[in-house]
Design a protein around this motif. Sequence first.
Motif, PDB file in Angstrom:
ATOM      1  N   GLY A   2       0.878  -0.977   0.114  1.00 56.36           N
ATOM      2  CA  GLY A   2      -0.107   0.046  -0.116  1.00 56.36           C
ATOM      3  C   GLY A   2       1.292   1.156   0.007  1.00 56.36           C
ATOM      4  O   GLY A   2       0.908   2.413  -0.801  1.00 56.36           O
ATOM      5  N   GLU A  17      -5.362   2.273   2.091  1.00 54.55           N
ATOM      6  CA  GLU A  17      -5.013   1.159   3.438  1.00 54.55           C
ATOM      7  C   GLU A  17      -7.000   0.549   3.248  1.00 54.55           C
ATOM      8  O   GLU A  17      -8.026   1.297   3.898  1.00 54.55           O
ATOM      9  CB  GLU A  17      -4.809   1.751   4.852  1.00 54.55           C
ATOM     10  CG  GLU A  17      -5.212   0.940   5.986  1.00 54.55           C
ATOM     11  CD  GLU A  17      -4.624   1.757   7.630  1.00 54.55           C
ATOM     12  OE1 GLU A  17      -4.769   1.078   8.434  1.00 54.55           O
ATOM     13  OE2 GLU A  17      -3.865   2.795   7.328  1.00 54.55           O
ATOM     14  N   GLY A  18      -6.591  -0.351   3.867  1.00 55.77           N
ATOM     15  CA  GLY A  18      -8.116  -1.382   3.585  1.00 55.77           C
ATOM     16  C   GLY A  18      -8.802  -1.946   2.248  1.00 55.77           C
ATOM     17  O   GLY A  18      -9.177  -2.978   2.560  1.00 55.77           O
ATOM     18  N   LYS A  19      -7.747  -1.038   1.517  1.00 59.60           N
ATOM     19  CA  LYS A  19      -9.324  -1.618   0.324  1.00 59.60           C
ATOM     20  C   LYS A  19      -7.825  -2.576  -0.818  1.00 59.60           C
ATOM     21  O   LYS A  19      -8.904  -3.330  -1.441  1.00 59.60           O
ATOM     22  CB  LYS A  19      -8.634  -0.130  -0.676  1.00 59.60           C
ATOM     23  CG  LYS A  19      -9.321   1.204  -0.553  1.00 59.60           C
ATOM     24  CD  LYS A  19      -9.456   2.522  -0.738  1.00 59.60           C
ATOM     25  CE  LYS A  19     -10.052   3.576   0.435  1.00 59.60           C
ATOM     26  NZ  LYS A  19     -10.308   4.872  -0.287  1.00 59.60           N
ATOM     27  N   LEU A  20      -6.971  -2.773  -0.686  1.00 55.98           N
ATOM     28  CA  LEU A  20      -6.767  -3.874  -1.791  1.00 55.98           C
ATOM     29  C   LEU A  20      -6.594  -5.178  -0.714  1.00 55.98           C
ATOM     30  O   LEU A  20      -7.382  -6.056  -1.635  1.00 55.98           O
ATOM     31  CB  LEU A  20      -4.762  -3.917  -1.379  1.00 55.98           C
ATOM     32  CG  LEU A  20      -4.143  -2.469  -1.823  1.00 55.98           C
ATOM     33  CD1 LEU A  20      -2.754  -2.898  -1.647  1.00 55.98           C
ATOM     34  CD2 LEU A  20      -4.393  -2.497  -3.461  1.00 55.98           C
ATOM     35  N   GLU A  21      -7.015  -5.273   0.384  1.00 59.92           N
ATOM     36  CA  GLU A  21      -7.912  -6.973   0.533  1.00 59.92           C
ATOM     37  C   GLU A  21      -9.398  -7.227   0.320  1.00 59.92           C
ATOM     38  O   GLU A  21      -9.052  -7.803  -0.068  1.00 59.92           O
ATOM     39  CB  GLU A  21      -7.999  -7.088   2.422  1.00 59.92           C
ATOM     40  CG  GLU A  21      -5.925  -6.769   2.893  1.00 59.92           C
ATOM     41  CD  GLU A  21      -5.702  -5.506   3.118  1.00 59.92           C
ATOM     42  OE1 GLU A  21      -6.068  -3.993   3.009  1.00 59.92           O
ATOM     43  OE2 GLU A  21      -4.882  -5.424   3.281  1.00 59.92           O
ATOM     44  N   GLN A  22      -9.641  -6.273   0.255  1.00 54.64           N
ATOM     45  CA  GLN A  22     -11.246  -6.549  -0.724  1.00 54.64           C
ATOM     46  C   GLN A  22     -10.946  -6.999  -2.295  1.00 54.64           C
ATOM     47  O   GLN A  22     -11.687  -7.377  -2.860  1.00 54.64           O
ATOM     48  CB  GLN A  22     -11.426  -4.558  -0.495  1.00 54.64           C
ATOM     49  CG  GLN A  22     -12.689  -4.449   0.343  1.00 54.64           C
ATOM     50  CD  GLN A  22     -12.557  -2.131   0.602  1.00 54.64           C
ATOM     51  OE1 GLN A  22     -12.943  -2.091  -0.845  1.00 54.64           O
ATOM     52  NE2 GLN A  22     -12.773  -1.579   1.281  1.00 54.64           N
ATOM     53  N   GLN A  24      -8.792  -9.420  -2.778  1.00 54.38           N
ATOM     54  CA  GLN A  24      -7.662 -10.245  -2.616  1.00 54.38           C
ATOM     55  C   GLN A  24      -8.955 -11.659  -3.127  1.00 54.38           C
ATOM     56  O   GLN A  24      -7.943 -12.451  -3.763  1.00 54.38           O
ATOM     57  CB  GLN A  24      -7.228 -10.545  -1.645  1.00 54.38           C
ATOM     58  CG  GLN A  24      -6.577 -11.641  -1.446  1.00 54.38           C
ATOM     59  CD  GLN A  24      -6.028 -11.798   0.114  1.00 54.38           C
ATOM     60  OE1 GLN A  24      -5.652 -10.719   0.908  1.00 54.38           O
ATOM     61  NE2 GLN A  24      -4.913 -13.228   0.415  1.00 54.38           N
ATOM     62  N   ASP A  25     -10.000 -11.921  -2.741  1.00 56.82           N
ATOM     63  CA  ASP A  25     -10.552 -12.899  -2.628  1.00 56.82           C
ATOM     64  C   ASP A  25     -10.685 -13.089  -4.137  1.00 56.82           C
ATOM     65  O   ASP A  25     -10.720 -14.088  -5.038  1.00 56.82           O
ATOM     66  CB  ASP A  25     -12.157 -13.113  -2.328  1.00 56.82           C
ATOM     67  CG  ASP A  25     -12.158 -13.293  -0.220  1.00 56.82           C
ATOM     68  OD1 ASP A  25     -10.816 -13.907  -0.289  1.00 56.82           O
ATOM     69  OD2 ASP A  25     -12.395 -12.636   0.001  1.00 56.82           O
TER      70      ASP A  25
END
Length: 129
Positions: A2, A17-22, A24-25
């Motif tokens: 990030g 922050e926290g947007k890349l994890e969205q 991942q799936d």
Amino acid sequence: LGREIENKFNLPSDSIEGKLEQLQDSLVSSRKTYEVVIQKMKNIDPDYDELVKNFPMKKANQIELKQHTNVLNTIMEQAEIAQELLGNEIKRIWGDAAVIPSIKRRVVAEQKMMDKYNGNAEYLRDISR
């Protein structure tokens, strides 16, 4: 990652922050599907890797790659038709392993047209994917 992205694109600190994890799936699922399809192609054609390795790639100047119209409605309609035709052929070849995405959403196409091509729709090349 990030922080690297924020630095590279001059974004405010912690803006992603926290947007890349969205993502991942979806990315993991897409990668697994891709691997299944590639393996199926390799099973069908033992020379698949060699064919891909030797496939001629031509880099084209952006000016060469453009639509025959600058009317976004026409481009969207043509993309829908192309997506259906290509999707049917891919399904015929790959069967249940085929995953056919929908065309790019109009609002996304409009945004790209404005941001990247100064409102000129004829340079949109990825409506059907």
